[in-house]
Write an enzyme that holds these catalytic residues in place. Structure first.
Site, PDB file in Angstrom:
ATOM      1  N   ARG A  11       0.844  -1.189   0.000  1.00  0.00           N
ATOM      2  CA  ARG A  11       0.000   0.000   0.000  1.00  0.00           C
ATOM      3  C   ARG A  11       0.883   1.243   0.000  1.00  0.00           C
ATOM      4  NH1 ARG A  11      -4.876   2.151   2.242  1.00  0.00           N
ATOM      5  NH2 ARG A  11      -4.865   4.330   1.609  1.00  0.00           N
TER       6      ARG A  11
ATOM      7  N   ARG B 265      -5.351   0.577  -5.370  1.00  0.00           N
ATOM      8  CA  ARG B 265      -4.791   0.012  -4.132  1.00  0.00           C
ATOM      9  C   ARG B 265      -4.503  -1.470  -4.308  1.00  0.00           C
ATOM     10  NH1 ARG B 265      -7.618   3.406  -0.312  1.00  0.00           N
ATOM     11  NH2 ARG B 265      -7.298   5.516  -1.091  1.00  0.00           N
TER      12      ARG B 265
ATOM     13  N   ASP C 225      -6.335  -2.169   0.917  1.00  0.00           N
ATOM     14  CA  ASP C 225      -6.835  -1.096   1.776  1.00  0.00           C
ATOM     15  C   ASP C 225      -7.517  -1.760   2.961  1.00  0.00           C
ATOM     16  OD1 ASP C 225      -7.558   1.360   2.724  1.00  0.00           O
ATOM     17  OD2 ASP C 225      -9.193   1.678   1.315  1.00  0.00           O
TER      18      ASP C 225
ATOM     19  N   ASP D 114      -9.477  -0.883   6.512  1.00  0.00           N
ATOM     20  CA  ASP D 114     -10.093   0.155   7.338  1.00  0.00           C
ATOM     21  C   ASP D 114     -10.656  -0.474   8.600  1.00  0.00           C
ATOM     22  OD1 ASP D 114      -9.646   2.437   5.796  1.00  0.00           O
ATOM     23  OD2 ASP D 114     -11.395   2.052   4.543  1.00  0.00           O
TER      24      ASP D 114
END
Length: 240
Positions: free
Chosen positions: A83, A92, A95, A97
């Protein structure tokens, strides 16, 4: 020990393999235990520079890590899998989160829990509903199923609360581009079951779910477009 939920996304390379390897890497940390994962979902990219369609998923872990230690571990894994944070909403490899960590509510410069945008993004909600439909949003108490039902309404009712920065011409353009949206102006307390959009943050969390356009660092009309794309965008389960 707390349960946490991580959203995974990517559109560069062998994404299913990257997801598998990243989850194994996290699971092999003695402070994290993988307890569930969703199917893969394909979603439209957000933004002009995002590249090809994304694959998305959500994973559930048990963890003993503190919020910031968990964030550091997640960001370390992102780096290990290539990343590079150069373009906002750019292509990407991986990713990750952090969506929820138990009932933690936190707002610091480096970490906000629960994730600010998880409650209306279809590419987060669909895998969340598959994996953990009854998990409640710590601030508003709505389940993941209820949050998805909010954005499934057609036309999608969008309340523009104190969004004077969006001109009538811009609103008409958005109405033309998003035929499944019914815009109206109003106060936030009138927005039960609707997608409420504000130019600034609500006065308090008890006002209920609302999107704060100032968080996007875009012009208000462009930020609203990104919100609508995330809420309305296609997100289809990928058959195994």
């Amino acid at each position: 020990m707390s349960f946490c939920y991580l959203a995974l996304g990517g559109n560069v390379g062998d994404i299913p393999q990257t997801f598998d390897r990243a989850l194994d890497r996290l699971h092999n940390d003695s402070r994290l235990r993988l307890t569930g994962r969703s199917s893969l979902y394909r979603s439209r990219p957000m933004g002009a520079d995002a590249g090809a369609a994304y694959l998305n998923a959500v994973a559930e872990f048990e963890t003993t890590l503190s919020p910031h230690d968990l964030l550091a571990e997640v960001q370390q894994v992102e780096c290990e899998f290539g990343r590079v944070r150069t373009i906002t909403w750019g292509p990407r490899t991986l990713d990750l989160d952090l969506l929820y960590l138990g009932e933690v509510v936190l707002e610091t410069p480096s970490l906000v829990l629960p994730h600010r945008h998880a409650w209306y993004r279809r590419f987060v909600l669909r895998p969340m509903v598959e994996l953990a439909p009854e998990v409640r949003h710590p601030l508003w108490g709505e389940t993941q199923s209820e949050l998805l039902a909010r954005i499934d309404r057609r036309p999608l009712p969008v309340v523009l609360d104190d969004v004077d920065a969006i001109s009538a011409a811009q609103r008409h353009e958005l109405e033309a581009d998003f035929a499944d949206v019914a815009f109206r102006r109003g106060r936030i307390q009138d927005g039960a079951g609707e997608l409420v959009v504000r130019a600034q943050a609500p006065a308090c969390a008890s006002d209920g779910p609302a999107v704060n356009l100032s968080e996007f660092h875009l012009a208000p009309a462009a930020a609203l477009r990104a919100v609508l794309e995330a809420a309305l965008g296609e997100c289809d389960r990928v058959e195994a």
